[in-house]
Enzyme design. Structure first.
Site, PDB file in Angstrom:
ATOM      1  N   SER A  79       0.816  -1.224   0.000  1.00  0.00           N
ATOM      2  CA  SER A  79       0.000   0.000   0.000  1.00  0.00           C
ATOM      3  C   SER A  79       0.843   1.265   0.000  1.00  0.00           C
ATOM      4  CB  SER A  79      -0.943   0.004   1.207  1.00  0.00           C
ATOM      5  OG  SER A  79      -0.224  -0.167   2.416  1.00  0.00           O
ATOM      6  N   ASP A 113      -1.440   5.870  12.170  1.00  0.00           N
ATOM      7  CA  ASP A 113      -0.733   5.473  10.950  1.00  0.00           C
ATOM      8  C   ASP A 113       0.563   6.262  10.822  1.00  0.00           C
ATOM      9  OD1 ASP A 113       0.171   4.758   8.465  1.00  0.00           O
ATOM     10  OD2 ASP A 113      -1.718   5.120   7.413  1.00  0.00           O
ATOM     11  N   HIS A 122       2.189   5.058   6.312  1.00  0.00           N
ATOM     12  CA  HIS A 122       1.833   5.732   5.064  1.00  0.00           C
ATOM     13  C   HIS A 122       2.103   7.231   5.194  1.00  0.00           C
ATOM     14  CE1 HIS A 122      -0.588   1.986   5.121  1.00  0.00           C
ATOM     15  NE2 HIS A 122      -0.211   1.946   3.853  1.00  0.00           N
TER      16      HIS A 122
END
Length: 438
Positions: free
Chosen positions: A150, A395, A398
């Site tokens: 991702s 997170d 990312h």
């Protein structure tokens, strides 16, 4: 001999002037392709020949500037520091529809904006901000695939947003599966694809829960992931990346037998560590590419981008709350991140040597240092509304869009420019016939 700008007396000097002008013209036409190798015409025609921006994009003259290469082979663009850039960002969450919700930091209330206002400054040279017109002109009629997890998709979405100042792509995916996307830029006949393969090799989920409640995966370390390896021969550029999924519990298979694992907690299965799995996965990935007889493109390794969890690991309260980049003397690459990085570099260099014998081309996009210095660029808790009852951890893996990850595509454009220089040199040295460039 008098120059063309001096006085002339009689026919002999006129002849000399004409010959000098011819020589200068030939020299000019010879030099131009060296500096603008990816264009089929001189740089001063770029503005006239570039397609007009799409109706949804305001015309911006700076997008039409000529291609320049300010950093040559002797400049390490991957070593440097972050400096303020008050012109950023170049898109927002309201102008680009390609931002994944979990990276849409501004939408979900991140209160600061400084994380968008930095650019990467290499030592001894400049790295230009990605110019959409230059990028799309270089990749006209070509294709590029992002292959990885991702975070790889995160970079692809960044590129779509950066190019959206000039044109948006059309979705031409051959499946509705979001893990395998394909886009085309009609004005440039440029294809971009994403192949989701978190472990790069053949893998399957053995237990959706697993020892750490993040799943337990079977990894077939010597087998290709044919979901992408059978699809890439047509592509001109591949961007390979991975790493973060190797922190999860895994069972390793080789030659169809269990050889060990990483924190799988299965009786009589030796813990070979995640580093063993990562090395074997990259080795198999590069072996797959080198085995493709019809693949004539360029393979680019995008190196590991460290996460920035502090005060705990990702599922035990860890977070990333810093609000500015690190200075170079404030942090170092160490621990698991250093090991991941070194494994990738070692396997890349080995594959590059083996691939050269078959005419394969490998290039390095070393994003590790630039990413290490940006603890401020992650979504943290700004990947969803505060009142939403969702099972999402902070997170710190990312990257916010817009954000530091946009610089990865500045690196990419530079690599493509230098590839154009190499291609031109190859044609010169081989008399027009393409050979593997060392």
């Amino acid at each position: 001999m008098e120059t063309p700008f001096g006085r002339s007396h009689g026919q002999p000097k006129t002849t000399t002037i004409v010959l000098t002008l011819i020589l200068l013209t030939l020299l000019f036409l010879t030099i131009i392709p060296v500096f603008y190798p990816s264009l089929g015409y001189p740089f001063f025609l770029l503005k006239a020949l570039s397609p007009k921006p799409s109706p949804t994009t305001a015309y911006q003259p700076e997008l039409q500037t000529p291609i320049k290469i300010t950093a040559g082979e002797d400049c390490d663009i991957f070593s440097g520091k972050w400096v303020p850039n008050h012109n950023a960002p170049y898109y927002t969450n309201t102008t680009c529809w390609a931002i994944h919700e979990h990276q849409n930091c501004m939408k979900y209330g991140r209160p600061d904006t400084n994380f968008m206002k930095w650019k990467w400054k290499p030592e001894g040279c400049e790295l230009p901000i990605l110019n959409p017109a230059q990028f799309l002109e270089i990749v006209r009629g070509k294709s590029l695939a992002f292959i990885g997890d991702s975070v790889s998709r995160n970079q692809m979405q960044s590129l779509i947003c950066l190019l959206s100042r000039l044109e948006y792509p059309k979705d031409v995916s051959q499946t509705k599966d979001e893990s395998f996307k394909r886009w085309i830029y009609p004005s440039y006949n440029f294809t971009m694809a994403f192949f989701s393969t978190p472990h790069l090799v053949k893998a399957e989920e053995r237990d959706p829960n697993g020892p750490t409640h993040t799943g337990l995966f079977n990894l077939y370390l010597d087998e290709f992931d044919e979901r992408w390896t059978t699809q890439i021969e047509e592509f001109d550029y591949l961007i390979i990346s991975g790493g973060h999924w190797f922190d999860r519990p895994m069972v390793f298979y080789e030659n169809h037998h269990i050889v060990g694992g990483h924190y799988c907690l299965i009786e009589n299965v030796t813990d070979l560590t995640k580093f063993y799995g990562l090395r074997k996965a990259f080795r198999t990935t590069f072996r797959a590419i080198n085995s493709l007889e019809n693949f004539k493109g360029v393979t680019i390794l995008r190196t590991f981008a460290p996460s920035h969890f502090e005060n705990g690991v990702w599922n035990q309260g860890g977070n990333c709350v810093r609000r500015k980049p690190f200075e170079r003397n404030e942090t170092t690459l160490d621990g698991d991140s250093l090991e991941f990085y070194m494994i990738q570099i070692e396997e890349f260099e080995s594959a590059k040597r083996d691939g050269r014998k078959k005419g394969k081309r490998y290039r390095l996009m070393d994003t590790t240092q630039a990413s290490l210095l940006r603890p401020d660029g992650h979504p943290s808790r700004y990947g969803h509304w505060p009142h939403e009852n969702v099972t999402l951890y902070n997170d710190c893996v990312h990257w916010c869009l817009p954000g530091p990850i946009d610089t990865w595509n500045d690196f990419l454009l530079h690599i493509l420019k230098m590839e154009g220089v190499r291609s031109h040199q190859e044609r010169l040295y081989s008399g027009g016939e393409r050979t593997g460039f060392k």
